[in-house]
Design an enzyme around this catalytic site. Structure first.
Site, PDB file in Angstrom:
ATOM      1  N   ASP A  97      87.364  -9.300  89.193  1.00 50.40           N
ATOM      2  CA  ASP A  97      86.851  -8.617  88.007  1.00 50.40           C
ATOM      3  C   ASP A  97      87.903  -7.628  87.542  1.00 50.40           C
ATOM      4  OD1 ASP A  97      85.314  -7.597  86.011  1.00 50.40           O
ATOM      5  OD2 ASP A  97      83.739  -6.800  87.303  1.00 50.40           O
ATOM      6  N   ASP A 270      77.041 -13.232  90.316  1.00 50.86           N
ATOM      7  CA  ASP A 270      77.404 -12.287  91.368  1.00 50.86           C
ATOM      8  C   ASP A 270      76.533 -11.049  91.232  1.00 50.86           C
ATOM      9  OD1 ASP A 270      79.205  -9.600  90.628  1.00 50.86           O
ATOM     10  OD2 ASP A 270      79.055 -11.058  89.010  1.00 50.86           O
ATOM     11  N   CYS A 310      68.422 -19.675 108.646  1.00 51.30           N
ATOM     12  CA  CYS A 310      69.689 -18.979 108.868  1.00 51.30           C
ATOM     13  C   CYS A 310      69.772 -18.500 110.317  1.00 51.30           C
ATOM     14  CB  CYS A 310      69.848 -17.804 107.890  1.00 51.30           C
ATOM     15  SG  CYS A 310      68.923 -16.307 108.310  1.00 51.30           S
ATOM     16  N   CYS A 313      67.242 -15.665 111.228  1.00 56.99           N
ATOM     17  CA  CYS A 313      65.840 -16.063 111.371  1.00 56.99           C
ATOM     18  C   CYS A 313      65.609 -16.960 112.577  1.00 56.99           C
ATOM     19  CB  CYS A 313      65.369 -16.748 110.085  1.00 56.99           C
ATOM     20  SG  CYS A 313      65.162 -15.593 108.704  1.00 56.99           S
ATOM     21  N   HIS A 339      71.273 -12.485 106.280  1.00 61.39           N
ATOM     22  CA  HIS A 339      70.086 -13.194 105.788  1.00 61.39           C
ATOM     23  C   HIS A 339      70.039 -13.218 104.260  1.00 61.39           C
ATOM     24  CE1 HIS A 339      65.905 -14.484 105.337  1.00 61.39           C
ATOM     25  NE2 HIS A 339      65.797 -13.493 104.459  1.00 61.39           N
TER      26      HIS A 339
END
Length: 376
Positions: A97, A270, A310, A313, A339
């Site tokens: 950016d 984003d 994931c 988890c 997560h």
């Protein structure tokens, strides 16, 4: 003369009911399947995550910020390291950016004119002047796969006259950026401004399309305007921007806004919210946001999200992560960030698959039901 040998975008599937499309974006550091979510690594790091962990999550591109890296550690340091990829040991794609949003958020600490922006560093109070040409020099030295033009970002609410001035300056700076940019292995994206005023948005997009950028960012949204105005603006952008080039909706990372953006032809997203909220104990789940610091989770030994696969988890309980947060342990931020990034990257992947398989509207409806009442 255009040279897109290192950069190409193709659409592989489109939703017949919405403006959603699935694409493939070729960069010097690999192919990015779109729609995609880009984790934010403002200062050459995604907070709480190591590069190899981002690879494990399947991130193909991250965002870094030219403004922050220009101030610290300095472009000379990154050049001596061999460029941003080598400096941070990330061998996948990077989008830089320009720092326009950061500079213009300084308010009383900056002065803007057609030549550029004079501002005071938020780090040490030192004075600096950024022009479109200097910003291009900075981004070329960083060596990201995609660089963004220097633009004048606006806030909300704003008058049409104020938005008009910023729009005209954004167009002027885009021309100067394109003239100054010379790195052939880096794609330069123009940024459409115009706040929530359709005539200004169309005028800006038409001017940038005439300059023939390889991709386009949509800036100045998710800055406080009502959602319906943001969505209406995106519908207009879907109509006026080239279909065969990627569209990047800047700074948008709420799950509902991302899927609504996908439905309106946006490809890249984003936002700092998934990582920032994670550090504050707020995680994304298939049932909505969950605050892991809540007392009732003290003896809850289920995963953050029973429907998530994931690493976090599959291995840790809500009770354990709550304990880490209450104890002030660094691992709490790391696990919640892992997560949340998995959730956003997976949502983008699921959206892409749904577009290809022809059931994206169903996914969008689920997202509306789960996150429609959420405000951040």
């Amino acid at each position: 003369m255009r040279n897109y040998d290192f950069f190409n975008y193709e659409i592989v599937a489109e939703c017949p009911h919405t403006g959603a499309r699935a694409g493939r974006l070729l960069t010097p550091h690999g192919i990015i399947e779109t729609p995609c979510f880009m984790p934010v690594g403002t200062q050459a790091t995604v907070k709480a995550m190591a590069p190899f962990e981002l690879e494990m999550l399947g991130a193909r591109i991250i965002l870094c910020n030219a403004y922050h890296l220009y101030l610290r550690p300095g472009i000379d340091v990154i050049e001596k390291a061999g460029g941003l990829h080598e400096f941070m040991r990330w061998d996948r794609a990077i989008l830089t950016d320009s720092g326009g949003f950061q500079v213009f958020s300084l308010a009383s600490f900056r002065k803007v004119n057609d030549a550029g922006v004079e501002f005071q560093s938020h780090l040490d109070g030192s004075r600096h002047f950024l022009s479109p040409a200097l910003v291009m020099s900075i981004e070329e030295s960083l060596g990201g796969d995609i660089a963004m033009c220097f633009d004048e970002c606006t806030s909300y609410p704003i008058t049409e006259d104020e938005a008009k001035g910023a729009t005209f300056r954004t167009i002027k700076w885009a021309k100067l950026c394109k003239q100054a940019h010379s790195r052939k292995d880096q794609a330069l994206f123009g940024i459409v401004q115009g706040s929530v005023f359709p005539s200004l948005r169309k005028y800006c997009s038409d001017a940038l399309v005439d300059m023939d950028f390889p991709g386009y960012g949509i800036g100045g949204l998710a800055v406080g305007e009502p959602r319906e105005l943001m969505y209406a603006t995106l519908e207009l952008m879907d109509q006026v921007l080239p279909k065969n080039k990627p569209r990047y909706l800047m700074g948008v990372g709420h799950p509902l806004d991302m899927t609504e953006g996908i439905a309106r032809g946006m490809d890249m997203f984003d936002c700092v919210l998934p990582t920032r909220n994670a550090r504050n104990g707020s995680v994304l789940t298939s049932k909505g946001n969950l605050n892991v610091r809540r007392l009732e989770l003290r003896e809850d030994f289920s995963p953050l999200d029973p429907e998530c696969n994931c690493y976090v988890c599959k291995n840790f309980s809500r009770a354990y992560i709550r304990h880490l947060h209450k104890a002030g342990e660094i691992l709490a931020s790391r696990l919640c960030t892992w997560h949340n990034l998995h959730f956003m990257l997976e949502l983008a992947r699921k959206s892409r698959n749904a577009i290809i398989e022809g059931n994206f509207p169903q996914l969008l409806e689920v997202c509306k039901k789960v996150f429609g009442d959420e405000t951040d």
